[in-house]
Design an enzyme around this catalytic site. Structure first.
Site, mmCIF file in Angstrom:
data_model
loop_
_atom_site.group_PDB
_atom_site.id
_atom_site.type_symbol
_atom_site.label_atom_id
_atom_site.label_comp_id
_atom_site.label_asym_id
_atom_site.label_seq_id
_atom_site.Cartn_x
_atom_site.Cartn_y
_atom_site.Cartn_z
ATOM 1 N N TRP A 134 20.570 79.256 51.177
ATOM 2 C CA TRP A 134 21.362 79.255 52.402
ATOM 3 C C TRP A 134 22.836 79.332 51.985
ATOM 4 O O TRP A 134 23.286 78.506 51.185
ATOM 5 C CB TRP A 134 21.072 77.944 53.150
ATOM 6 C CG TRP A 134 21.760 77.760 54.457
ATOM 7 C CD1 TRP A 134 21.894 78.663 55.466
ATOM 8 C CD2 TRP A 134 22.389 76.548 54.920
ATOM 9 N NE1 TRP A 134 22.552 78.093 56.521
ATOM 10 C CE2 TRP A 134 22.868 76.803 56.207
ATOM 11 C CE3 TRP A 134 22.579 75.275 54.364
ATOM 12 C CZ2 TRP A 134 23.529 75.833 56.968
ATOM 13 C CZ3 TRP A 134 23.226 74.311 55.110
ATOM 14 C CH2 TRP A 134 23.701 74.590 56.393
ATOM 15 N N ASP A 215 16.847 69.422 50.601
ATOM 16 C CA ASP A 215 17.287 69.850 51.926
ATOM 17 C C ASP A 215 16.046 70.235 52.726
ATOM 18 O O ASP A 215 15.292 71.131 52.339
ATOM 19 C CB ASP A 215 18.240 71.053 51.784
ATOM 20 C CG ASP A 215 18.887 71.421 53.113
ATOM 21 O OD1 ASP A 215 18.705 70.670 54.091
ATOM 22 O OD2 ASP A 215 19.572 72.468 53.173
ATOM 23 N N LYS A 251 15.848 72.821 64.315
ATOM 24 C CA LYS A 251 14.741 73.776 64.496
ATOM 25 C C LYS A 251 13.522 73.102 65.115
ATOM 26 O O LYS A 251 12.951 73.595 66.077
ATOM 27 C CB LYS A 251 14.322 74.410 63.180
ATOM 28 C CG LYS A 251 15.445 74.732 62.228
ATOM 29 C CD LYS A 251 16.173 75.989 62.587
ATOM 30 C CE LYS A 251 17.590 75.888 62.092
ATOM 31 N NZ LYS A 251 18.129 76.968 61.380
HETATM 32 N N1 PMP Z 1 19.736 73.744 55.387
HETATM 33 C C1 PMP Z 1 19.112 74.919 55.499
HETATM 34 C C2 PMP Z 1 18.365 75.439 54.328
HETATM 35 C C3 PMP Z 1 19.167 75.640 56.685
HETATM 36 O O1 PMP Z 1 18.536 76.802 56.780
HETATM 37 C C4 PMP Z 1 19.886 75.108 57.778
HETATM 38 C C5 PMP Z 1 19.954 75.859 59.071
HETATM 39 N N2 PMP Z 1 20.290 77.177 59.018
HETATM 40 C C6 PMP Z 1 20.512 73.871 57.610
HETATM 41 C C7 PMP Z 1 20.410 73.222 56.398
HETATM 42 C C8 PMP Z 1 21.310 73.142 58.636
HETATM 43 O O2 PMP Z 1 21.300 73.511 59.932
HETATM 44 P P1 PMP Z 1 21.843 72.545 61.053
HETATM 45 O O3 PMP Z 1 23.166 72.048 60.610
HETATM 46 O O4 PMP Z 1 21.910 73.389 62.258
HETATM 47 O O5 PMP Z 1 20.846 71.430 61.157
#
Ligand code: PMP
Length: 404
Positions: A134, A215, A251
């Site tokens: 990411w 993560d 998500k």
């Molecule tokens: N880590 C990963 C690998 C992700 O894909 C995402 C969302 N795209 C996130 C963290 C964090 O997303 P959010 O801050 O919207 O929870």
């Protein structure tokens, strides 16, 4: 003033969405978006979230006072149980410091900041990130003075995991290195290690005393099963790998804009954990003072009420199930109907919202230019952008560029 500030490039994903919106072609498809869409390409408010919101609206005891600095306790406690498991030894022994964060991004940031300040670095501050990962991971660690370095992960030849490369990096990195691992549903590749491979990874990490920065942004969203998607995280805790976990409810609860997440840091003892939590609280105070309440209250209701929890599991199955169906249908169209050249097994073997199709940048660009299909140039597609109305058109368009 500010004459020397350089213009930053726009975010590539948001740029993609803007181009999609401007396109007037009636069969256009947006496969860049990292958010769930229903079969009519609409954002979906989970029925259980609607129910929780109604309950909150009618609760006269609630107000808009500040939450504690480390967040809503009913939320963080339940969130820790959700990811670490109800019978987690670390939880039972009081060795987990949990803090409510600004979704998964905030958890990554707070975790990185904590490591930057308190990790016993032996040399320069470095974090090992999968190649690719990411994109925000790079920026988040740089922001707190930790240099990102890459370990091999994706193998374009097999459109799968470069396990030997990965293991070699784990073995040759200096002892006590920090490795960022995606707990499940690797973004952007959709390629996860198998249980056996996770076991090997854990063993090497233990032997080398590496630190696992886990993560986990897609629990439940990958397989449809919350426990199954938490397997690797729980296994690492059980094995005693030193670690922290970043958790997001963007998500799996469809709460993207509400910014609900948590950071869980596991320590060796209850006493160390109390000290860790006190420092996380100090860091959080200077960054955001207090986390936002609404989304945390929604998730707390869902996690703490058995009937609502069952409802949530059904909603998760709906989302994950639709995505899995789209993988199967795309695979069927490419292999059985169109006989598209190449092997497409990865479409059904990969997991989660994203899939690396294996097409090259010029084929990706051709898809956008000729078929009005919007995707990142690395060939990543969001399965959530496919539905029963557009999957045929997408398969035909992909078939065409592959044959060019
Ligand atoms: N880590 C990963 C690998 C992700 O894909 C995402 C969302 N795209 C996130 C963290 C964090 O997303 P959010 O801050 O919207 O929870």
């Amino acid at each position: 003033q500010w004459q020397s500030v350089p213009l930053a490039p726009p975010d590539s994903i948001f740029q993609l969405t803007a181009a999609y919106k401007e396109d007037t072609f009636n069969k256009k498809i947006n496969l860049g978006v990292g958010a769930y869409r229903d079969d009519d390409n609409k954002p979906w408010i989970l029925p259980v979230v609607k129910e929780a919101t109604r309950i909150l609206l009618n609760d006269e005891t609630l107000d808009h006072e500040y939450l504690p600095i480390t967040g809503l306790p009913e939320f963080t406690t339940a969130a820790a149980k959700l990811i670490l498991g109800p019978s987690s030894p670390a939880l039972a022994e009081g060795r987990v410091a949990s803090v409510q964060t600004i979704s998964g991004t905030g958890a990554n940031h707070l975790g990185a900041l904590f490591l930057s300040r308190f990790y016993q670095w032996t040399g320069e501050k470095k974090v090992w990130l999968s190649n690719p990962t990411w994109a925000n991971h790079h920026a988040i660690f740089k922001n707190v003075g930790i240099e990102p370095v890459e370990y091999p992960y994706y193998d374009p030849k097999t459109i799968g995991l470069d396990f030997n490369g990965f293991v070699n990096a784990l073995k040759t990195a200096p002892d006590r290195s920090v490795f960022l691992l995606h707990g499940c549903a690797h973004n952007p590749t959709g390629v996860d290690p198998t249980a056996e491979q996770w076991t090997t990874i854990a063993e090497i990490m233990l032997a080398k005393k590496h630190y696992a920065f886990l993560d986990c942004a897609y629990q439940g969203f990958a397989s449809g099963d919350l426990d199954k998607d938490a397997w690797a995280v729980r296994f690492f805790v059980e094995k005693g790998v030193a670690l922290l976990v970043c958790q997001s409810f963007a998500k799996n609860a469809g709460l993207y804009g509400e910014r609900v997440g948590a950071l869980h840091l596991v320590s060796a003892t209850e006493e160390a954990s109390a000290r860790v939590k006190s420092q996380l609280s100090v860091l959080q105070r200077s960054e955001i003072s207090n986390p936002p309440s609404h989304g945390a209250r929604i998730v707390s209701l869902i996690l703490n009420d058995p009937a609502m929890f069952e409802g949530w599991k059904r909603d998760i199955e709906t989302m994950a199930g639709r995505i899995i169906e789209m993988r199967k249908e795309l695979f069927r169209l490419l292999t059985e109907e169109l006989h598209t050249p190449g092997n497409w097994d990865h479409i059904v073997n990969q997991i989660g919202m994203f899939s690396f199709t294996g097409i090259n940048p010029s084929q990706s660009k051709a898809l956008t230019r000729e078929a009005h299909v919007y995707l990142t140039v690395n060939g990543r597609i969001s399965m959530a952008g496919l539905n029963t109305h557009n999957v045929q058109y997408f398969a035909e368009s992909l078939d065409k560029v592959v044959r060019q």
